[in-house]
Write an enzyme that holds these catalytic residues in place. Structure first.
Site, PDB file in Angstrom:
ATOM      1  N   CYS A   1      -5.770  -2.032 -14.786  1.00 56.70           N
ATOM      2  CA  CYS A   1      -4.643  -1.217 -14.320  1.00 56.70           C
ATOM      3  C   CYS A   1      -3.375  -1.636 -15.074  1.00 56.70           C
ATOM      4  O   CYS A   1      -3.003  -2.822 -15.068  1.00 56.70           O
ATOM      5  CB  CYS A   1      -4.478  -1.465 -12.827  1.00 56.70           C
ATOM      6  SG  CYS A   1      -3.089  -0.632 -12.076  1.00 56.70           S
TER       7      CYS A   1
ATOM      8  N   ASP B   1      -8.939  -2.194 -10.825  1.00 56.21           N
ATOM      9  CA  ASP B   1      -7.898  -1.169 -11.005  1.00 56.21           C
ATOM     10  C   ASP B   1      -7.464  -0.696  -9.617  1.00 56.21           C
ATOM     11  O   ASP B   1      -8.152  -0.928  -8.620  1.00 56.21           O
ATOM     12  CB  ASP B   1      -8.442   0.015 -11.825  1.00 56.21           C
ATOM     13  CG  ASP B   1      -7.404   1.116 -11.978  1.00 56.21           C
ATOM     14  OD1 ASP B   1      -6.248   0.800 -12.324  1.00 56.21           O
ATOM     15  OD2 ASP B   1      -7.719   2.297 -11.727  1.00 56.21           O
ATOM     16  N   SER B   2      -6.352   0.024  -9.592  1.00 53.94           N
ATOM     17  CA  SER B   2      -5.882   0.570  -8.327  1.00 53.94           C
ATOM     18  C   SER B   2      -6.793   1.695  -7.820  1.00 53.94           C
ATOM     19  O   SER B   2      -6.707   2.072  -6.663  1.00 53.94           O
ATOM     20  CB  SER B   2      -4.463   1.108  -8.504  1.00 53.94           C
ATOM     21  OG  SER B   2      -4.441   2.048  -9.557  1.00 53.94           O
TER      22      SER B   2
ATOM     23  N   GLU C   1      -6.453  13.301 -11.858  1.00 47.21           N
ATOM     24  CA  GLU C   1      -7.422  13.203 -10.751  1.00 47.21           C
ATOM     25  C   GLU C   1      -7.918  14.581 -10.327  1.00 47.21           C
ATOM     26  O   GLU C   1      -9.038  14.723  -9.847  1.00 47.21           O
ATOM     27  CB  GLU C   1      -6.821  12.438  -9.567  1.00 47.21           C
ATOM     28  CG  GLU C   1      -6.536  11.001  -9.935  1.00 47.21           C
ATOM     29  CD  GLU C   1      -6.826   9.984  -8.844  1.00 47.21           C
ATOM     30  OE1 GLU C   1      -7.120  10.379  -7.711  1.00 47.21           O
ATOM     31  OE2 GLU C   1      -6.758   8.785  -9.160  1.00 47.21           O
TER      32      GLU C   1
ATOM     33  N   HIS D   1      -4.910   6.740 -16.355  1.00 49.35           N
ATOM     34  CA  HIS D   1      -5.306   8.143 -16.200  1.00 49.35           C
ATOM     35  C   HIS D   1      -5.038   8.989 -17.443  1.00 49.35           C
ATOM     36  O   HIS D   1      -5.608  10.062 -17.602  1.00 49.35           O
ATOM     37  CB  HIS D   1      -4.554   8.768 -15.029  1.00 49.35           C
ATOM     38  CG  HIS D   1      -5.020   8.281 -13.690  1.00 49.35           C
ATOM     39  ND1 HIS D   1      -4.980   6.949 -13.341  1.00 49.35           N
ATOM     40  CD2 HIS D   1      -5.533   8.950 -12.636  1.00 49.35           C
ATOM     41  CE1 HIS D   1      -5.445   6.831 -12.107  1.00 49.35           C
ATOM     42  NE2 HIS D   1      -5.783   8.029 -11.658  1.00 49.35           N
TER      43      HIS D   1
ATOM     44  N   CYS E   1      -1.038   4.218 -18.996  1.00 44.10           N
ATOM     45  CA  CYS E   1      -1.547   4.404 -17.638  1.00 44.10           C
ATOM     46  C   CYS E   1      -3.017   4.772 -17.778  1.00 44.10           C
ATOM     47  O   CYS E   1      -3.376   5.561 -18.667  1.00 44.10           O
ATOM     48  CB  CYS E   1      -0.773   5.527 -16.942  1.00 44.10           C
ATOM     49  SG  CYS E   1      -1.493   6.018 -15.371  1.00 44.10           S
TER      50      CYS E   1
HETATM   51  N1  DGL Z   1      -3.981   2.498 -12.590  1.00 47.19           N
HETATM   52  C1  DGL Z   1      -2.573   2.810 -12.644  1.00 47.19           C
HETATM   53  C2  DGL Z   1      -2.019   2.387 -14.018  1.00 47.19           C
HETATM   54  O1  DGL Z   1      -2.728   2.262 -14.977  1.00 47.19           O
HETATM   55  C3  DGL Z   1      -2.298   4.281 -12.435  1.00 47.19           C
HETATM   56  C4  DGL Z   1      -2.518   4.759 -11.027  1.00 47.19           C
HETATM   57  C5  DGL Z   1      -1.634   4.080 -10.015  1.00 47.19           C
HETATM   58  O2  DGL Z   1      -0.414   4.316 -10.007  1.00 47.19           O
HETATM   59  O3  DGL Z   1      -2.168   3.297  -9.243  1.00 47.19           O
HETATM   60  O4  DGL Z   1      -0.841   2.154 -14.117  1.00 47.19           O
END
Ligand code: DGL
Length: 275
Positions: free
Chosen positions: A78, A15-16, A158, A194, A192
């Site tokens: 992600c 993931d990012s 976050e 989050h 997303c």
């Molecule tokens: N992990 C990213 C997503 O699910 C969200 C956070 C980001 O923008 O890196 O799209």
């Protein structure tokens, strides 16, 4: 490598940042005996506001690191990286399998609300590419889809400001950008990583007939089925090992990531790596 040894290899999850830990949590629940290696590219978070070229490059580098660790399956946890780079990552990993989170999320929404009006909440990059729209409409031609980029919700999750009046008013502010017809969906897709943390806020804002769908558990089910199909499931019955890697900030990863994973972490649990 022989078949028995291949089954013992870990599953790679990328993931990012820390958001994909919501997917990791579901994977652990579905496959507690599997070893898992999670990589969060915290040095370059967020991906959601970056260009497709940068997102693809970052995702390719993260995948290369997990390939060096000999994974048997890659889960792109992600949404943004799944929307932008899934096919590129499949070529990179070939012949090993890759699963993203967009398809399982769309499948869950279509199953919950056939011929439904779906509202997809996601990052800018995911919305720009229409990834959920394509996945929904290819499964259900009667689906009506509205996509809305909600970048601020990433920071909100976050910070841990997941419920209460601030979270609700920010969600309502985003919804105010929609035409009236899109404000009363049958399903809201949390597109997303989050957004599952804000589930209580979405439940407060939307009518209780609305299905709030996230892709974590459906992705875990899809990953489990794929390993079975490929005879790659680990046969050991004991609990699997978890390795956590990040490209920056072990302390922040532990503090924020612990909330996403639902368990206490310390910086010692995180190995910082360079891509
Ligand atoms: N992990 C990213 C997503 O699910 C969200 C956070 C980001 O923008 O890196 O799209």
């Amino acid at each position: 490598m022989n078949a028995a040894a291949a089954k013992e290899l870990p599953i790679g999850v990328f993931d990012s940042g820390v958001g994909g830990l919501t997917v990791l949590k579901a994977l652990r629940e579905a496959m507690p005996h599997e070893d898992l290696i999670y990589l969060g590219d915290t040095a370059r978070l967020p991906y959601g506001t970056k260009s497709p070229a940068s997102i693809s490059r970052y995702a390719g580098q993260a995948t290369a690191l997990l390939q060096q660790r000999n994974i048997k399956l890659l889960v792109v946890a992600c949404n943004t990286a799944s929307a932008v780079a899934l096919e590129t990552l499949r070529s990179q990993m070939d012949p090993l399998p890759v699963i993203g989170v967009v398809e399982p999320g769309a499948a869950a929404a279509v199953a919950a609300r056939p011929a439904g009006r779906h509202l997809v909440l996601a990052t800018e990059a995911t919305v720009c590419l229409g990834a959920y729209r394509n996945a929904l409409v290819s499964r259900d031609s009667r689906a009506a889809v509205t996509e809305l980029a909600c970048e601020l919700l990433v920071s909100l999750a976050e910070e841990g400001w997941n419920d209460g009046s601030i979270a609700e008013s920010i969600v309502l502010r985003y919804l105010s950008e929609l035409p009236d017809s899109a404000r009363e969906p049958d399903s809201v897709i949390l597109g997303c990583t989050h957004f599952p943390l804000l589930k209580g806020t979405f439940e407060a804002v939307f009518d209780d007939t609305v299905a709030i769908v996230d892709s974590a558990s459906t992705t875990a089910v899809a990953a489990n089925e794929l390993l079975d199909e490929l005879s790659l499931g680990r046969e050991a019955t004991g609990g699997g090992n978890l390795t956590l890697l990040a490209t920056d900030g072990a302390t922040r990863f532990a503090r924020v990531g612990g909330q996403f994973l639902g368990e206490e972490l310390t910086w010692r649990d995180i190995e910082v790596v360079d891509l």
